[in-house]
Enzyme design. Sequence first.
Site, PDB file in Angstrom:
ATOM      1  N   SER A 116       0.823  -1.212   0.000  1.00  0.00           N
ATOM      2  CA  SER A 116       0.000   0.000   0.000  1.00  0.00           C
ATOM      3  C   SER A 116       0.854   1.257   0.000  1.00  0.00           C
ATOM      4  O   SER A 116       0.314   2.336  -0.162  1.00  0.00           O
ATOM      5  CB  SER A 116      -0.955   0.057   1.192  1.00  0.00           C
ATOM      6  OG  SER A 116      -0.827  -0.994   2.067  1.00  0.00           O
ATOM      7  N   HIS A 135      -2.352  -3.282  -6.573  1.00  0.00           N
ATOM      8  CA  HIS A 135      -2.876  -2.856  -5.271  1.00  0.00           C
ATOM      9  C   HIS A 135      -4.389  -3.044  -5.214  1.00  0.00           C
ATOM     10  O   HIS A 135      -5.150  -2.276  -5.808  1.00  0.00           O
ATOM     11  CB  HIS A 135      -2.490  -1.384  -5.034  1.00  0.00           C
ATOM     12  CG  HIS A 135      -2.804  -0.880  -3.667  1.00  0.00           C
ATOM     13  ND1 HIS A 135      -3.038   0.441  -3.375  1.00  0.00           N
ATOM     14  CD2 HIS A 135      -2.936  -1.536  -2.484  1.00  0.00           C
ATOM     15  CE1 HIS A 135      -3.286   0.575  -2.094  1.00  0.00           C
ATOM     16  NE2 HIS A 135      -3.244  -0.599  -1.527  1.00  0.00           N
ATOM     17  N   GLU A 147      -5.255  -0.629  -8.302  1.00  0.00           N
ATOM     18  CA  GLU A 147      -4.262   0.334  -8.788  1.00  0.00           C
ATOM     19  C   GLU A 147      -3.108  -0.491  -9.367  1.00  0.00           C
ATOM     20  O   GLU A 147      -2.524  -1.321  -8.659  1.00  0.00           O
ATOM     21  CB  GLU A 147      -3.742   1.222  -7.650  1.00  0.00           C
ATOM     22  CG  GLU A 147      -4.745   2.248  -7.162  1.00  0.00           C
ATOM     23  CD  GLU A 147      -4.208   3.142  -6.042  1.00  0.00           C
ATOM     24  OE1 GLU A 147      -4.578   4.315  -6.002  1.00  0.00           O
ATOM     25  OE2 GLU A 147      -3.414   2.668  -5.199  1.00  0.00           O
ATOM     26  N   ASN A 185      -4.568   6.391  -1.535  1.00  0.00           N
ATOM     27  CA  ASN A 185      -4.075   6.726  -0.190  1.00  0.00           C
ATOM     28  C   ASN A 185      -3.519   8.146  -0.105  1.00  0.00           C
ATOM     29  O   ASN A 185      -3.568   8.769   0.950  1.00  0.00           O
ATOM     30  CB  ASN A 185      -3.014   5.725   0.254  1.00  0.00           C
ATOM     31  CG  ASN A 185      -3.659   4.418   0.693  1.00  0.00           C
ATOM     32  OD1 ASN A 185      -4.843   4.397   1.020  1.00  0.00           O
ATOM     33  ND2 ASN A 185      -2.907   3.344   0.698  1.00  0.00           N
TER      34      ASN A 185
HETATM   35  N1  LIG Z   1      -5.409  -4.543   5.091  1.00  0.00           N
HETATM   36  C1  LIG Z   1      -5.670  -3.677   4.125  1.00  0.00           C
HETATM   37  O1  LIG Z   1      -6.699  -2.980   4.120  1.00  0.00           O
HETATM   38  C2  LIG Z   1      -4.723  -3.561   2.946  1.00  0.00           C
HETATM   39  C3  LIG Z   1      -5.184  -2.959   1.775  1.00  0.00           C
HETATM   40  C4  LIG Z   1      -4.335  -2.908   0.654  1.00  0.00           C
HETATM   41  C5  LIG Z   1      -3.042  -3.419   0.745  1.00  0.00           C
HETATM   42  N2  LIG Z   1      -2.619  -3.974   1.914  1.00  0.00           N
HETATM   43  C6  LIG Z   1      -1.260  -4.541   1.929  1.00  0.00           C
HETATM   44  O2  LIG Z   1      -1.360  -5.960   1.817  1.00  0.00           O
HETATM   45  C7  LIG Z   1      -0.288  -6.594   2.520  1.00  0.00           C
HETATM   46  C8  LIG Z   1      -0.830  -7.578   3.544  1.00  0.00           C
HETATM   47  O3  LIG Z   1      -1.694  -6.906   4.427  1.00  0.00           O
HETATM   48  P1  LIG Z   1      -2.781  -7.684   5.316  1.00  0.00           P
HETATM   49  O4  LIG Z   1      -3.646  -6.640   5.910  1.00  0.00           O
HETATM   50  O5  LIG Z   1      -3.379  -8.793   4.528  1.00  0.00           O
HETATM   51  O6  LIG Z   1      -1.824  -8.314   6.442  1.00  0.00           O
HETATM   52  P2  LIG Z   1      -2.099  -9.569   7.405  1.00  0.00           P
HETATM   53  O7  LIG Z   1      -1.239  -9.348   8.582  1.00  0.00           O
HETATM   54  O8  LIG Z   1      -3.559  -9.817   7.570  1.00  0.00           O
HETATM   55  O9  LIG Z   1      -1.516 -10.816   6.568  1.00  0.00           O
HETATM   56  C9  LIG Z   1      -0.159 -10.963   6.265  1.00  0.00           C
HETATM   57  C10 LIG Z   1       0.104 -12.445   6.041  1.00  0.00           C
HETATM   58  O10 LIG Z   1       1.408 -12.593   5.496  1.00  0.00           O
HETATM   59  C11 LIG Z   1       2.059 -13.662   6.161  1.00  0.00           C
HETATM   60  N3  LIG Z   1       3.490 -13.445   6.056  1.00  0.00           N
HETATM   61  C12 LIG Z   1       4.249 -12.529   6.713  1.00  0.00           C
HETATM   62  N4  LIG Z   1       5.539 -12.628   6.320  1.00  0.00           N
HETATM   63  C13 LIG Z   1       5.589 -13.628   5.390  1.00  0.00           C
HETATM   64  C14 LIG Z   1       6.620 -14.206   4.616  1.00  0.00           C
HETATM   65  N5  LIG Z   1       7.870 -13.793   4.732  1.00  0.00           N
HETATM   66  N6  LIG Z   1       6.298 -15.205   3.769  1.00  0.00           N
HETATM   67  C15 LIG Z   1       5.031 -15.623   3.649  1.00  0.00           C
HETATM   68  N7  LIG Z   1       4.010 -15.127   4.349  1.00  0.00           N
HETATM   69  C16 LIG Z   1       4.285 -14.136   5.214  1.00  0.00           C
HETATM   70  C17 LIG Z   1       1.519 -13.618   7.579  1.00  0.00           C
HETATM   71  O11 LIG Z   1       1.690 -14.875   8.249  1.00  0.00           O
HETATM   72  C18 LIG Z   1       0.041 -13.270   7.328  1.00  0.00           C
HETATM   73  O12 LIG Z   1      -0.743 -14.424   7.113  1.00  0.00           O
HETATM   74  C19 LIG Z   1       0.559  -5.458   3.119  1.00  0.00           C
HETATM   75  O13 LIG Z   1       1.592  -5.149   2.219  1.00  0.00           O
HETATM   76  C20 LIG Z   1      -0.464  -4.314   3.204  1.00  0.00           C
HETATM   77  O14 LIG Z   1       0.139  -3.044   3.183  1.00  0.00           O
HETATM   78  C21 LIG Z   1      -3.421  -4.072   3.020  1.00  0.00           C
END
Ligand SMILES: NC(=O)c1ccc[n+]([C@@H]2O[C@H](COP(=O)([O-])OP(=O)(O)OC[C@H]3O[C@@H](n4cnc5c(N)ncnc54)[C@H](O)[C@@H]3O)[C@@H](O)[C@H]2O)c1
Length: 279
Positions: A116, A135, A147, A185
Amino acid sequence: MKKVGVIGAGTMGQGIANAFASNGYDVTVCDIKIEWAQGGIDKIAGKMDKLVAREKMTAEKAAEVKANLKAGVYEDLADCDLIVEAVLEKMEVKKDLFTKLDEICKDSCIFGTNTSSLSITEIATGIKHNVIGMHFFNPADRMKLVEVISGINTPVETKEAILEISKSLGKTPVEVAEGPGFVVNRILIPMINEAAFILQEGIASVEDIDTAMKLGANHPMGPLALGDLIGLDIVEAIMDVLYNETKDSKYRCCTLIRKMVRGKKLGQKTGVGFYDYSK
Ligand SMILES: NC(=O)c1ccc[n+]([C@@H]2O[C@H](COP(=O)([O-])OP(=O)(O)OC[C@H]3O[C@@H](n4cnc5c(N)ncnc54)[C@H](O)[C@@H]3O)[C@@H](O)[C@H]2O)c1
């Protein structure tokens, strides 16, 4: 292009895997442990079972989507056409992951990142495969926008391919050249920050700020309620990215938000933010 690897089976990874599986892609989900990947798939399956029970999805469609999803390890991703990573929002974690996959995946595989806020160009440094930002928005299986962010070295053909893939998921992609906060964002998070300044300056109450933006700007949700939904730690982190990349004072994070983050008043996830969710 039919084989996709989704890395990270958390909030976003589940939604992204669901979006691909629902549109006929063969999806392998990975996480730090294969059991965690399977746990994410089980949650997607649970959501579909509820939709079937409410007659919002046929049992046949649910079975078809479930059959497209499997848990795996990185070595299973060798013949994937596309990887979409949704792991921790940390540069070193994403770079480390793509460095590992660089040795495993076939040359034509595109590496997509759901970051993000991080620089696509920096994530791609030292990686042989073509890297692009893909994204998605939360919940990724329902929100229409993707995006598509090109880093400075992302080939045009990679961008064209990802625009088409996004459309094949029923999404509307927008093309974005890399810049801090991308489009959504960069507009949304400073608006929430400004609402916090208005509150901090005693100009209006939480409820009145949100009512003003709902009724005056036709927003479905007020900015402070939205900050609580996103999480104020995330809002703070994105403001810091915008500020650190530009050094423009218009992106300084409101000190009220910093104070609330330190006091664990992060919003819905901790039960209290601008609003109280504990009751
Ligand atoms: N939550 C949101 O609203 C949102 C929206 C858009 C983008 N994002 C982006 O998406 C990504 C994930 O966010 P999320 O909210 O799903 O996080 P989350 O914490 O819910 O999930 C992350 C997952 O990744 C796994 N993980 C961590 N390190 C790892 C690795 N080295 N190898 C494999 N798996 C690994 C974790 O065990 C977990 O299951 C981030 O980059 C975040 O910025 C989040």
